[in-house]
Design a protein around this motif. Sequence first.
Motif, PDB file in Angstrom:
ATOM      1  N   GLY A   9       0.745  -1.011   0.071  1.00 52.29           N
ATOM      2  CA  GLY A   9      -0.040   0.034   0.001  1.00 52.29           C
ATOM      3  C   GLY A   9       0.639   1.419  -0.042  1.00 52.29           C
ATOM      4  N   ASN A  10       0.333   2.356   0.243  1.00 55.11           N
ATOM      5  CA  ASN A  10       1.038   3.686   0.294  1.00 55.11           C
ATOM      6  C   ASN A  10       1.598   3.849   1.765  1.00 55.11           C
ATOM      7  N   THR A  11       1.426   3.062   2.661  1.00 57.79           N
ATOM      8  CA  THR A  11       1.933   3.427   3.796  1.00 57.79           C
ATOM      9  C   THR A  11       2.901   1.982   4.187  1.00 57.79           C
ATOM     10  N   ARG A  12       2.221   0.834   4.016  1.00 58.05           N
ATOM     11  CA  ARG A  12       2.766  -0.423   4.536  1.00 58.05           C
ATOM     12  C   ARG A  12       2.896  -1.612   3.719  1.00 58.05           C
ATOM     13  N   LYS A  14       1.621  -5.492   3.519  1.00 55.34           N
ATOM     14  CA  LYS A  14       1.307  -6.691   4.530  1.00 55.34           C
ATOM     15  C   LYS A  14       1.869  -7.997   3.653  1.00 55.34           C
ATOM     16  N   GLU A  30       6.831  -1.691   7.787  1.00 56.78           N
ATOM     17  CA  GLU A  30       6.380  -0.245   7.742  1.00 56.78           C
ATOM     18  C   GLU A  30       6.598   0.703   6.652  1.00 56.78           C
ATOM     19  N   ALA A 124      -9.749   0.842   4.862  1.00 59.24           N
ATOM     20  CA  ALA A 124      -9.270   2.113   5.823  1.00 59.24           C
ATOM     21  C   ALA A 124      -8.012   1.890   5.752  1.00 59.24           C
ATOM     22  N   GLY A 125      -7.303   2.618   4.592  1.00 57.01           N
ATOM     23  CA  GLY A 125      -5.790   2.421   4.880  1.00 57.01           C
ATOM     24  C   GLY A 125      -5.401   3.877   4.634  1.00 57.01           C
ATOM     25  N   SER A 126      -4.391   4.162   3.765  1.00 54.72           N
ATOM     26  CA  SER A 126      -3.651   5.792   3.509  1.00 54.72           C
ATOM     27  C   SER A 126      -5.033   6.270   2.878  1.00 54.72           C
ATOM     28  N   LEU A 148      -7.246   8.388   7.738  1.00 49.10           N
ATOM     29  CA  LEU A 148      -7.184   9.378   8.955  1.00 49.10           C
ATOM     30  C   LEU A 148      -5.878   9.718   9.192  1.00 49.10           C
ATOM     31  N   LYS A 149      -4.599   9.225   8.846  1.00 47.53           N
ATOM     32  CA  LYS A 149      -3.396   9.848   8.985  1.00 47.53           C
ATOM     33  C   LYS A 149      -3.158  10.896   8.093  1.00 47.53           C
ATOM     34  N   TYR A 168      -4.851   9.017  17.710  1.00 49.05           N
ATOM     35  CA  TYR A 168      -6.466   9.399  17.729  1.00 49.05           C
ATOM     36  C   TYR A 168      -7.070   7.990  18.138  1.00 49.05           C
ATOM     37  N   GLY A 217      -8.097  -2.952   6.252  1.00 45.79           N
ATOM     38  CA  GLY A 217      -7.166  -1.938   6.256  1.00 45.79           C
ATOM     39  C   GLY A 217      -6.651  -1.244   7.756  1.00 45.79           C
ATOM     40  N   GLY A 218      -5.537  -0.698   7.765  1.00 47.61           N
ATOM     41  CA  GLY A 218      -5.114  -0.372   9.049  1.00 47.61           C
ATOM     42  C   GLY A 218      -5.638   0.224  10.332  1.00 47.61           C
ATOM     43  N   ASP A 219      -6.737   1.063   9.541  1.00 42.92           N
ATOM     44  CA  ASP A 219      -7.826   1.767  10.702  1.00 42.92           C
ATOM     45  C   ASP A 219      -8.996   1.153  10.916  1.00 42.92           C
TER      46      ASP A 219
END
Length: 254
Positions: A9-12, A14, A30, A124-126, A148-149, A168, A217-219
Motif C-alpha cells: 500500500g501507500n503506507t505499509r 502486508k 512499515e 481504511a488505509g492511507s 485518518l493519517k 487518535y 485496512g490499518g484503521d
Amino acid sequence: MTTLLLDCGNTRIKWQLRAPDGIRAAGVVELATAEAADALALLLDSWAVDAVAISSVRNKAATAEMAEGLKSRFSCRVFVAEVSACACGIENGYHQPQRLGVDRWMAAIGAYKKLSSAVVIVDAGSAITVDYVDARGVFRGGYIAPGLKLLCGALQLGTEDVHFSTDYDNKEMSAGLSTDEAVARGLMHMAMGYIRSAQDEIARQNKGDSVPVIMTGGDALSLLAVMQEEHDYIESLVLDGLNWVFEEEVVDEL
Ligand SMILES: Nc1ncnc2c1ncn2[C@@H]1O[C@H](COP(=O)(O)OP(=O)(O)O)[C@@H](O)[C@H]1O
Ligand SMILES: CC(C)(COP(=O)(O)O)[C@@H](O)C(=O)NCCC(=O)O
Ligand SMILES: [K+]
C-alpha cells in the motif's frame, strides 16, 4: 507449494506466506520502499518460497524494483497482479478498468468470493475506499477519500494554532474538551459519516436493500470500535483476492 503474498500500500506492506495447509507466517513491513524487499527477505530467511505474488499501488518503478529484489532473493516466479476487465468471475465496471487501484480490485475479488452476494468493501488505509460489487459480481465503482493519517496531516499543515497529538485511537465520541480530543473525534466522525453516507448511496443503487459490509485496512478496527454497526472485518482481504487471482492465472503454469 509455498507462496509469498504481498499487499504493498501507500503506507505499509502486508505479507503472508501461504502453504496448501494454511498460513505459515504473516507480518507487516512499515516502509513501502525498495529496502522493504530486503527487510522482508531477512524476515523470511528461514522459509522456502516457491512463488511470489504482489499487489502494489506504488509507482511502476518501485514495484518493479521490489519484484526484482524478491526474484533474485528467492529465485522463483514473481507474479505482479494487474487490474483486468474480468477475473475470478468478477467483472470490472470501471470506465477505464486499468485505472482502478489493484488493491481495490483484489479486495473486491476477495470479498465477492467470500460472500457470493452483493458486498460493500471498506478499506481504511492511507486512503479510505468504499467499493460496491453487486449481486451478479460486477464491480460497480466506489469512493476514494483521504484516510485518518492523511486527514491528520492535512489539518496540521493547514492550521497554525491547532496543536494535537496524533494518537487518535480512542473509543469515546462525545464532543471533545481538549484539542487532542476534538481532533481525534472529529476525524473519526468524518470517516464514519463518509462510510455511512457512501453505504446509503450504494443501498439506493441496490434497489434500496442494504448491502453487507466487509472492512479491512490499518484503521478498520479503530473505526469498528466506535461504529454501532457490526461489520465483518477481514485483515487479509487484499491478500485473499490476490491469492484467488494468482491461483487462476499462474498456478497451472508452475
Ligand atoms: N502501526 C501503524 N503504522 C502505520 N499506520 C498505522 C499503524 N496503525 C494504524 N495505522 C493506520 O493505518 C493506515 C495504513 O493502513 P494500511 O491498510 O496499511 O494502508 P496502506 O494499504 O495504504 O499501506 C495509516 O494511514 C494509519 O492511519
Ligand atoms: C485509492 C488508493 C490510493 C488506495 O490505496 P491505499 O490507501 O490502499 O494505499 C489506490 O487504490 C489507488 O492508487 N487507486 C488508483 C485510483 C483508482 O482506484 O481509481
Ligand atoms: K490497502
